[in-house]
Each structure stands twice: as C-alpha cells, then as structure tokens.
Design a protein around this motif. Sequence first.
Motif, short mmCIF file in Angstrom:
data_model
loop_
_atom_site.label_atom_id
_atom_site.label_comp_id
_atom_site.label_asym_id
_atom_site.label_seq_id
_atom_site.Cartn_x
_atom_site.Cartn_y
_atom_site.Cartn_z
N PHE A 1 72.63 -3.38 -33.52
CA PHE A 1 72.53 -4.85 -33.82
C PHE A 1 73.70 -5.62 -33.21
CE2 PHE A 1 70.37 -2.34 -36.89
CZ PHE A 1 69.00 -2.63 -36.99
N GLU A 2 73.41 -6.72 -33.24
CA GLU A 2 74.39 -7.57 -32.46
C GLU A 2 75.63 -7.94 -33.50
OE1 GLU A 2 74.79 -12.21 -30.86
OE2 GLU A 2 72.87 -11.15 -30.89
N PHE A 3 75.21 -7.89 -34.88
CA PHE A 3 76.45 -8.15 -35.52
C PHE A 3 77.11 -6.70 -35.89
CE2 PHE A 3 78.91 -9.81 -38.98
CZ PHE A 3 78.99 -8.95 -39.99
N LEU A 4 76.78 -5.59 -35.62
CA LEU A 4 77.39 -4.33 -35.89
C LEU A 4 78.32 -3.91 -34.74
CD1 LEU A 4 74.88 -2.58 -37.96
CD2 LEU A 4 76.71 -3.97 -38.85
N GLN A 5 79.28 -4.52 -34.14
CA GLN A 5 79.85 -4.21 -33.20
C GLN A 5 81.23 -3.37 -33.66
OE1 GLN A 5 79.51 -5.35 -29.87
NE2 GLN A 5 77.41 -5.98 -30.61
N PRO A 6 81.62 -2.43 -32.69
CA PRO A 6 82.58 -1.68 -33.40
C PRO A 6 83.74 -2.46 -33.83
CG PRO A 6 81.90 -0.63 -31.23
CD PRO A 6 81.22 -2.15 -31.46
N ILE A 7 84.21 -3.43 -33.26
CA ILE A 7 85.35 -4.30 -33.77
C ILE A 7 85.19 -4.79 -35.28
CG2 ILE A 7 84.78 -6.28 -32.50
CD1 ILE A 7 87.80 -6.65 -32.18
N VAL A 8 84.00 -5.16 -35.25
CA VAL A 8 83.47 -5.68 -36.55
C VAL A 8 83.58 -4.59 -37.75
CG1 VAL A 8 81.79 -7.17 -37.71
CG2 VAL A 8 82.17 -7.63 -35.42
N LEU A 9 82.90 -3.45 -37.43
CA LEU A 9 82.65 -2.33 -38.52
C LEU A 9 84.29 -1.93 -38.83
CD1 LEU A 9 79.78 -0.53 -37.22
CD2 LEU A 9 79.92 -2.09 -38.91
N ALA A 10 85.12 -1.66 -37.69
CA ALA A 10 86.41 -1.22 -38.11
C ALA A 10 87.28 -2.52 -38.80
CB ALA A 10 87.34 -1.07 -36.62
N GLY B 1 84.23 -9.21 -41.81
CA GLY B 1 83.37 -8.88 -40.69
C GLY B 1 82.77 -10.36 -40.02
N LEU B 2 82.30 -11.18 -41.15
CA LEU B 2 81.76 -12.41 -40.82
C LEU B 2 82.83 -13.15 -39.74
CD1 LEU B 2 79.97 -13.55 -43.93
CD2 LEU B 2 78.90 -12.89 -41.78
N LEU B 3 83.98 -13.23 -40.55
CA LEU B 3 84.93 -13.86 -39.71
C LEU B 3 85.26 -13.57 -38.39
CD1 LEU B 3 87.61 -14.57 -42.43
CD2 LEU B 3 86.43 -16.50 -41.40
N LEU B 4 85.59 -12.09 -38.09
CA LEU B 4 85.59 -11.41 -36.91
C LEU B 4 84.33 -11.68 -36.05
CD1 LEU B 4 87.06 -7.85 -37.69
CD2 LEU B 4 88.01 -9.47 -36.18
N TYR B 5 83.37 -11.55 -36.70
CA TYR B 5 82.03 -11.63 -35.64
C TYR B 5 81.88 -13.19 -35.05
CZ TYR B 5 77.18 -11.97 -33.94
OH TYR B 5 76.42 -12.27 -33.03
N PHE B 6 81.95 -14.01 -36.02
CA PHE B 6 81.87 -15.67 -35.76
C PHE B 6 83.19 -16.24 -35.13
CE2 PHE B 6 78.37 -15.02 -38.52
CZ PHE B 6 77.31 -15.41 -37.66
N GLY B 7 84.36 -15.50 -35.56
CA GLY B 7 85.61 -16.00 -34.78
C GLY B 7 85.94 -15.42 -33.57
N TYR B 8 85.62 -14.31 -33.20
CA TYR B 8 85.93 -13.39 -32.02
C TYR B 8 84.85 -12.98 -31.17
CZ TYR B 8 88.44 -10.05 -29.16
OH TYR B 8 88.88 -9.39 -28.04
N VAL B 9 83.93 -12.08 -31.91
CA VAL B 9 82.96 -11.45 -30.92
C VAL B 9 81.98 -12.28 -30.41
CG1 VAL B 9 81.10 -9.79 -30.95
CG2 VAL B 9 83.21 -9.20 -32.26
#
Length: 179
Positions: free
Chosen positions: A39-48, A84-92
Amino acid sequence: METLYLGCLAGGALFALISVLFGDWIGDALGGAFDALSFEFLQPIVLAGMVTVFGGAGILIERYANLTPALGMTAAVLCGLASGLLLYFGYVKPMRGSENSVGYSMNDLVGKIGEITVPVPEKGYGEVMVHMGGSGNTLHTAFSFDGDWIPSGVRIVVIDVVDGTLGVSELDKQEKGLE
C-alpha cells in the motif's frame, strides 16, 4: 510491557539501519516479490519509524506517565501512528513527487523554440540554444532547414533532427507562413 517496548525500539532501529545499509541489495534480491501486497502508506521507512516511536514512546509513558498499562499502550500506539503520518506526509510523499529526469531524446527537441548563438550559414553549421523548460537550456549544432542564413540572436523553431544535428528555421518566418 517494557520488554515489548524495548523490543520494538531496538527492532525498529535495527530495521532502519539494515534498510539504509543493505536496502538496495535486499530489494534487488527479492525482485519485487511483495509489490502486489504493498500500500502506498506502508513504506518500509514509515513502518520502521512507527515501530521505533511506538517502542520509545511506550518506554517513556510507562516510566513517567503513571498510566494504566492499557492507557499507556493506547498512547504509545497513537504516538506511533502520528509519527507514521508525519513521516509519510512530511518525507515519503514529497520525495516521491521529486523524482525527475533531466534526460531527453534528440527527437524531443522537434518543435521546441530556441535562439541562434552562432550564426547558421546557408550551407554549413552554427549553434542554437534550445529552451528545455524546467531543466534549463541546451546548446546544439544546427543547420538551416530552409537553406537561409540565420543571424545570431534570432528566435528559431526546431524542424528536424538529422544525425544529431538540429534542422532549424526562423520562428518569425514560420509564424508569418501560418497566417
């Protein structure tokens, strides 16, 4: 509970370290085996990041907040989800949109507008600067497509590409011919 939190903190940090050091190699070895499940949200960096923050927040909440274990776990989960939300919307997500290529094919230049930098004789070659939009300008060898002398500073349009050389024509002539 502290064991769970410590395990998540250590496991998330270890996963992040392994991803940084060996991520490309592991991705090549797996060959996209998990692409169908992603899923687009479930990137390894976000999960970690989520697991690591869950563990760290859980330890801090358990030691300093004096909450019940259920409330502490809920607060740690909320902290993990927020990270996770911050990582996804702020970086990924911003980084996904930044992947550009400045490469182009010579045939992409046909129809582009440019300017003569070195005069183009009737029979021979000159130089033209073609405006490539967001990636800047590029210089190329050019010949007169119409067989006319084109002085320096004149705006041109690329008509054809022959053996890596641009066939150009004066833009004003082309515009007058269209009227």
